[in-house]
Motif scaffolding. Sequence first.
Motif, PDB file in Angstrom:
ATOM      1  N   UNK A 209       0.822  -1.204   0.000  1.00 37.64           N
ATOM      2  CA  UNK A 209       0.000   0.000   0.000  1.00 37.64           C
ATOM      3  C   UNK A 209       0.860   1.259   0.000  1.00 37.64           C
ATOM      4  N   UNK A 210       1.984   1.226   0.704  1.00 37.68           N
ATOM      5  CA  UNK A 210       2.868   2.395   0.733  1.00 37.68           C
ATOM      6  C   UNK A 210       3.466   2.669  -0.646  1.00 37.68           C
ATOM      7  N   UNK A 211       3.890   1.622  -1.344  1.00 34.18           N
ATOM      8  CA  UNK A 211       4.400   1.810  -2.707  1.00 34.18           C
ATOM      9  C   UNK A 211       3.294   2.281  -3.644  1.00 34.18           C
ATOM     10  N   UNK A 212       2.106   1.749  -3.460  1.00 34.02           N
ATOM     11  CA  UNK A 212       0.979   2.187  -4.271  1.00 34.02           C
ATOM     12  C   UNK A 212       0.702   3.671  -4.045  1.00 34.02           C
ATOM     13  N   UNK A 213       0.731   4.095  -2.798  1.00 38.02           N
ATOM     14  CA  UNK A 213       0.550   5.510  -2.470  1.00 38.02           C
ATOM     15  C   UNK A 213       1.562   6.368  -3.211  1.00 38.02           C
ATOM     16  N   UNK A 214       2.826   5.965  -3.184  1.00 39.23           N
ATOM     17  CA  UNK A 214       3.874   6.739  -3.836  1.00 39.23           C
ATOM     18  C   UNK A 214       3.737   6.742  -5.349  1.00 39.23           C
ATOM     19  N   UNK A 215       3.637   5.532  -5.928  1.00 40.11           N
ATOM     20  CA  UNK A 215       3.778   5.387  -7.366  1.00 40.11           C
ATOM     21  C   UNK A 215       2.494   5.622  -8.149  1.00 40.11           C
TER      22      UNK A 215
END
Length: 416
Positions: A209-215
């Motif tokens: 979820x954190x990578x999704x938030x960023x990317x």
Amino acid sequence: MLVAPARADSTPAPPRTGFERSGGARWTTQPEEQELLARLDRDSRRVAVDRIGSTGQGRPLQLVRIGADTPPDAAQTARGSSVLLLCSQHGDEPSGRDACLSTVRDLAYTQDRATLRFLRHTSVLVVPTANPDGRAADTRGNADGTDINRDHIALRTPEARAVAAVIRDHRPDLVYDLHEYGPTAPYYVKDLLSLWPRNLNTAGPVHHEARTLSERYVRPAAGAAGFSTGIYGIWTDPVTGEPVKQVAGDGQERILRNTAGIKHSVGLLVETRTDPLTEEEQADPARNNRRRVHSQQAALAGMLDFTGERRHRIETATTAARLAGYADRGPVYLGGADNEPAAEEQILRDPPCGYRLTGAQYAEVRDELALHGVRSRPAGDGAVVPLRQPLRALVPLLLDERAAYHLAAGRPVPSC
């Protein structure tokens, strides 16, 4: 895109920050911040401003709580969807602070239906100035010269202790940390960079979820607003876009985005570029300052969209991560990162049942354990800190002598 400062005719006109009133020629002063927050606390029924601590020089550390109709309390945020914004941990990085202040103001006064619907489902918590002494002195560190963003394990500073207590009590699903960086031309010059928790103890779904938030949200939102973006800590070839060198952004557990991941929040670091690169920005510092703040605001809008659209996925990921500690299974990592495998000696493949602390050790670290939300039980004149608890992976990072930033060298308890 959420957050519209529209208002009904019966509500007071929204106040403007010092930055806005000056057209970006100067940053909002601390007295102006206090005046703004006091007015929001008075004018808006959905906002409350709490003092959560004091700095070494006596300045207030404050938490703003924002809900749809009334300010959410800790019980509401802990059991529901919530986000926490940390602004200006480094005192010489002011753009995130001004972006946070304008966002708090907009949420306080908005009558936009989509934004109000968002606030009915997600509480917003904001620490507008996480390092007031550093902001007053325009220094990276606090009054003692300590980098607060390297103190989220030891908790030696009053600023980091206040943040730890907020995370413990409110259990935010997302921790969003606003910073600035100095560019290195031509490899490291993007308007805005972001990075998720790289620490290997971050649960897989939380990391996703954190990578999704960023990317998929923060960087695209900034890009749609006209800003260039990249990954923090990675120099890239200006022609090919290929990575050249990693200069920052490892898995250190004491850095907030990593601490947040270990504590089962979706963490993200966002950095906007400080230096002007265009002739127009070089000729007009206010123009450069506006670009810094506007890029932060665009990224914040992407974060709010992410939270609104993926609220159930986020809550599922963070809740499962918190419950997984009770199973007490799997390795714990004392080093490494998601882009750098841990060495074998950095992996506790069969962690102990817990760590025994002597009376003297426990007296030394009991306050820090409590601030982190780590549970312990009495044992003789000391205590045992079990791994079977929500913050399972944090326990060895605090108490195993092999951990880089351990608080005490506890004695491993082999079996329960």
